[in-house]
Design a protein around this motif. Sequence first.
Motif, PDB file in Angstrom:
ATOM      1  N   ILE A 169       0.824  -1.209   0.000  1.00  0.00           N
ATOM      2  CA  ILE A 169       0.000   0.000   0.000  1.00  0.00           C
ATOM      3  C   ILE A 169       0.859   1.261   0.000  1.00  0.00           C
ATOM      4  CG2 ILE A 169      -0.277   0.161   2.493  1.00  0.00           C
ATOM      5  CD1 ILE A 169      -3.202   0.925   1.972  1.00  0.00           C
ATOM      6  N   GLY A 170       2.072   1.168   0.562  1.00  0.00           N
ATOM      7  CA  GLY A 170       2.975   2.318   0.572  1.00  0.00           C
ATOM      8  C   GLY A 170       3.353   2.770  -0.828  1.00  0.00           C
ATOM      9  N   ILE A 171       3.429   1.830  -1.760  1.00  0.00           N
ATOM     10  CA  ILE A 171       3.717   2.181  -3.159  1.00  0.00           C
ATOM     11  C   ILE A 171       2.518   2.910  -3.756  1.00  0.00           C
ATOM     12  CG2 ILE A 171       4.208   1.256  -5.453  1.00  0.00           C
ATOM     13  CD1 ILE A 171       5.766  -1.009  -4.041  1.00  0.00           C
ATOM     14  N   ALA A 172       1.315   2.423  -3.458  1.00  0.00           N
ATOM     15  CA  ALA A 172       0.101   3.067  -3.977  1.00  0.00           C
ATOM     16  C   ALA A 172      -0.040   4.489  -3.434  1.00  0.00           C
ATOM     17  CB  ALA A 172      -1.129   2.236  -3.619  1.00  0.00           C
ATOM     18  N   THR A 173       0.209   4.679  -2.135  1.00  0.00           N
ATOM     19  CA  THR A 173       0.087   6.026  -1.567  1.00  0.00           C
ATOM     20  C   THR A 173       1.156   6.965  -2.126  1.00  0.00           C
ATOM     21  OG1 THR A 173       1.392   5.441   0.385  1.00  0.00           O
ATOM     22  CG2 THR A 173      -1.008   5.267   0.575  1.00  0.00           C
ATOM     23  N   SER A 174       2.335   6.435  -2.417  1.00  0.00           N
ATOM     24  CA  SER A 174       3.382   7.266  -3.014  1.00  0.00           C
ATOM     25  C   SER A 174       3.002   7.682  -4.431  1.00  0.00           C
ATOM     26  CB  SER A 174       4.712   6.523  -3.032  1.00  0.00           C
ATOM     27  OG  SER A 174       5.174   6.332  -1.715  1.00  0.00           O
ATOM     28  N   CYS A 175       2.369   6.772  -5.165  1.00  0.00           N
ATOM     29  CA  CYS A 175       1.928   7.100  -6.527  1.00  0.00           C
ATOM     30  C   CYS A 175       0.854   8.181  -6.518  1.00  0.00           C
ATOM     31  CB  CYS A 175       1.410   5.856  -7.241  1.00  0.00           C
ATOM     32  SG  CYS A 175       2.723   4.694  -7.662  1.00  0.00           S
ATOM     33  N   ILE A 176       0.080   8.261  -5.450  1.00  0.00           N
ATOM     34  CA  ILE A 176      -0.922   9.314  -5.299  1.00  0.00           C
ATOM     35  C   ILE A 176      -0.266  10.566  -4.714  1.00  0.00           C
ATOM     36  CG2 ILE A 176      -3.000  10.008  -4.029  1.00  0.00           C
ATOM     37  CD1 ILE A 176      -3.813   7.011  -4.092  1.00  0.00           C
ATOM     38  N   GLY A 177       0.599  10.386  -3.721  1.00  0.00           N
ATOM     39  CA  GLY A 177       1.169  11.498  -2.981  1.00  0.00           C
ATOM     40  C   GLY A 177       2.180  12.329  -3.732  1.00  0.00           C
ATOM     41  N   VAL A 178       3.055  11.685  -4.496  1.00  0.00           N
ATOM     42  CA  VAL A 178       4.105  12.433  -5.202  1.00  0.00           C
ATOM     43  C   VAL A 178       3.511  13.419  -6.210  1.00  0.00           C
ATOM     44  CG1 VAL A 178       6.051  12.212  -6.794  1.00  0.00           C
ATOM     45  CG2 VAL A 178       5.930  10.752  -4.773  1.00  0.00           C
ATOM     46  N   PRO A 179       2.590  12.984  -7.104  1.00  0.00           N
ATOM     47  CA  PRO A 179       2.005  13.977  -8.028  1.00  0.00           C
ATOM     48  C   PRO A 179       1.261  15.097  -7.307  1.00  0.00           C
ATOM     49  CG  PRO A 179       1.503  11.755  -8.770  1.00  0.00           C
ATOM     50  CD  PRO A 179       2.132  11.635  -7.418  1.00  0.00           C
ATOM     51  N   PHE A 180       0.571  14.756  -6.207  1.00  0.00           N
ATOM     52  CA  PHE A 180      -0.151  15.772  -5.446  1.00  0.00           C
ATOM     53  C   PHE A 180       0.823  16.779  -4.842  1.00  0.00           C
ATOM     54  CE2 PHE A 180      -2.231  17.439  -1.637  1.00  0.00           C
ATOM     55  CZ  PHE A 180      -3.398  17.931  -2.192  1.00  0.00           C
ATOM     56  N   PHE A 181       1.920  16.285  -4.295  1.00  0.00           N
ATOM     57  CA  PHE A 181       2.916  17.172  -3.707  1.00  0.00           C
ATOM     58  C   PHE A 181       3.575  18.055  -4.769  1.00  0.00           C
ATOM     59  CE2 PHE A 181       5.177  17.515   0.422  1.00  0.00           C
ATOM     60  CZ  PHE A 181       4.048  17.378   1.194  1.00  0.00           C
ATOM     61  N   LEU A 182       3.863  17.492  -5.924  1.00  0.00           N
ATOM     62  CA  LEU A 182       4.420  18.295  -7.012  1.00  0.00           C
ATOM     63  C   LEU A 182       3.438  19.388  -7.427  1.00  0.00           C
ATOM     64  CD1 LEU A 182       6.157  15.565  -9.196  1.00  0.00           C
ATOM     65  CD2 LEU A 182       7.251  17.310  -7.765  1.00  0.00           C
ATOM     66  N   TYR A 183       2.156  19.042  -7.470  1.00  0.00           N
ATOM     67  CA  TYR A 183       1.120  20.030  -7.781  1.00  0.00           C
ATOM     68  C   TYR A 183       1.146  21.164  -6.756  1.00  0.00           C
ATOM     69  CZ  TYR A 183      -3.496  22.133  -7.431  1.00  0.00           C
ATOM     70  OH  TYR A 183      -4.519  23.023  -7.302  1.00  0.00           O
ATOM     71  N   LEU A 184       1.222  20.807  -5.471  1.00  0.00           N
ATOM     72  CA  LEU A 184       1.261  21.837  -4.422  1.00  0.00           C
ATOM     73  C   LEU A 184       2.478  22.737  -4.557  1.00  0.00           C
ATOM     74  CD1 LEU A 184       0.148  19.896  -1.219  1.00  0.00           C
ATOM     75  CD2 LEU A 184      -1.148  21.609  -2.484  1.00  0.00           C
ATOM     76  N   ILE A 185       3.618  22.131  -4.842  1.00  0.00           N
ATOM     77  CA  ILE A 185       4.853  22.912  -4.987  1.00  0.00           C
ATOM     78  C   ILE A 185       4.749  23.857  -6.168  1.00  0.00           C
ATOM     79  CG2 ILE A 185       7.304  22.760  -5.559  1.00  0.00           C
ATOM     80  CD1 ILE A 185       7.320  20.122  -3.888  1.00  0.00           C
ATOM     81  N   LEU A 186       4.275  23.349  -7.303  1.00  0.00           N
ATOM     82  CA  LEU A 186       4.152  24.191  -8.498  1.00  0.00           C
ATOM     83  C   LEU A 186       3.103  25.281  -8.303  1.00  0.00           C
ATOM     84  CD1 LEU A 186       4.450  21.486 -11.286  1.00  0.00           C
ATOM     85  CD2 LEU A 186       6.185  23.148 -10.558  1.00  0.00           C
ATOM     86  N   ARG A 187       2.020  24.978  -7.601  1.00  0.00           N
ATOM     87  CA  ARG A 187       0.983  25.966  -7.341  1.00  0.00           C
ATOM     88  C   ARG A 187       1.511  27.074  -6.441  1.00  0.00           C
ATOM     89  NH1 ARG A 187      -4.271  24.702  -3.964  1.00  0.00           N
ATOM     90  NH2 ARG A 187      -3.055  25.733  -2.370  1.00  0.00           N
ATOM     91  N   ARG A 188       2.235  26.700  -5.397  1.00  0.00           N
ATOM     92  CA  ARG A 188       2.808  27.708  -4.487  1.00  0.00           C
ATOM     93  C   ARG A 188       3.838  28.562  -5.219  1.00  0.00           C
ATOM     94  NH1 ARG A 188       2.599  25.508   1.161  1.00  0.00           N
ATOM     95  NH2 ARG A 188       0.384  25.745   1.528  1.00  0.00           N
ATOM     96  N   ARG A 189       4.604  27.909  -6.090  1.00  0.00           N
ATOM     97  CA  ARG A 189       5.627  28.653  -6.823  1.00  0.00           C
ATOM     98  C   ARG A 189       4.971  29.667  -7.764  1.00  0.00           C
ATOM     99  NH1 ARG A 189      10.522  26.226 -10.442  1.00  0.00           N
ATOM    100  NH2 ARG A 189      11.855  28.041 -10.179  1.00  0.00           N
ATOM    101  N   SER A 190       3.880  29.266  -8.436  1.00  0.00           N
ATOM    102  CA  SER A 190       3.212  30.202  -9.341  1.00  0.00           C
ATOM    103  C   SER A 190       2.543  31.333  -8.568  1.00  0.00           C
ATOM    104  CB  SER A 190       2.192  29.463 -10.206  1.00  0.00           C
ATOM    105  OG  SER A 190       1.117  28.981  -9.430  1.00  0.00           O
ATOM    106  N   GLU A 191       2.053  31.067  -7.345  1.00  0.00           N
ATOM    107  CA  GLU A 191       1.483  32.120  -6.519  1.00  0.00           C
ATOM    108  C   GLU A 191       2.552  33.106  -6.079  1.00  0.00           C
ATOM    109  OE1 GLU A 191      -0.514  30.236  -3.273  1.00  0.00           O
ATOM    110  OE2 GLU A 191      -2.084  29.395  -4.570  1.00  0.00           O
ATOM    111  N   PHE A 192       3.777  32.592  -5.835  1.00  0.00           N
ATOM    112  CA  PHE A 192       4.877  33.441  -5.401  1.00  0.00           C
ATOM    113  C   PHE A 192       5.300  34.387  -6.516  1.00  0.00           C
ATOM    114  CE2 PHE A 192       9.496  34.133  -4.865  1.00  0.00           C
ATOM    115  CZ  PHE A 192       9.462  34.803  -3.649  1.00  0.00           C
TER     116      PHE A 192
END
Length: 188
Positions: free
Chosen positions: A164-187
Amino acid sequence: MALVLAGIALLFLFNALTTMLEYVSSQEDLQAVVFWLFGSMAKATWSKAAIVGIVILVVLPFFLKDAWKLTAIRLGDTKAKSLGIHVEKLRIKTLILVSFLTSIAVCFVGIIGFIGLVAPHISRMLVGEDQRYYLPASLLSGALLLSASSIVSKLVIPGAIFPIGIATSCIGVPFFLYLILRRRSEFW
């Protein structure tokens, strides 16, 4: 910066200790260690769920009692202190309680990454910063995300146990990248 560097140093220390444990383990123990490192709900039982539930019921009132203070800290240390909140004491208390909750969950199901990182961000997007709503929403979104990941992990290879840790990473990594890119564009 010092906290981040200390965290990185502890990460390498505990990775080295885990690797040493894998090195000296028997074949059967090695398989158990690797399975725990991947994280799995396969060994979850009602008694273990009851223990986790009891711990949550014991710890949650402390968080709910401090919900206003935790919300005020989001305004910054200076404003929180001006409201009469002992920020350092609250942070230590919160860190101890969160560490206790995390350790109880991890000891039963292993390391399941990104649940504790993604679920709070989803909750914040849904209910905002007010801790009275944010804390229960984080609990619920974490449970739903873990349940959805468990279902996905069972569908990947029918009849086999996919960590299940692999499945959560497959969901979590793209979500985290989205958050990082969104924060960067807001900055910018």
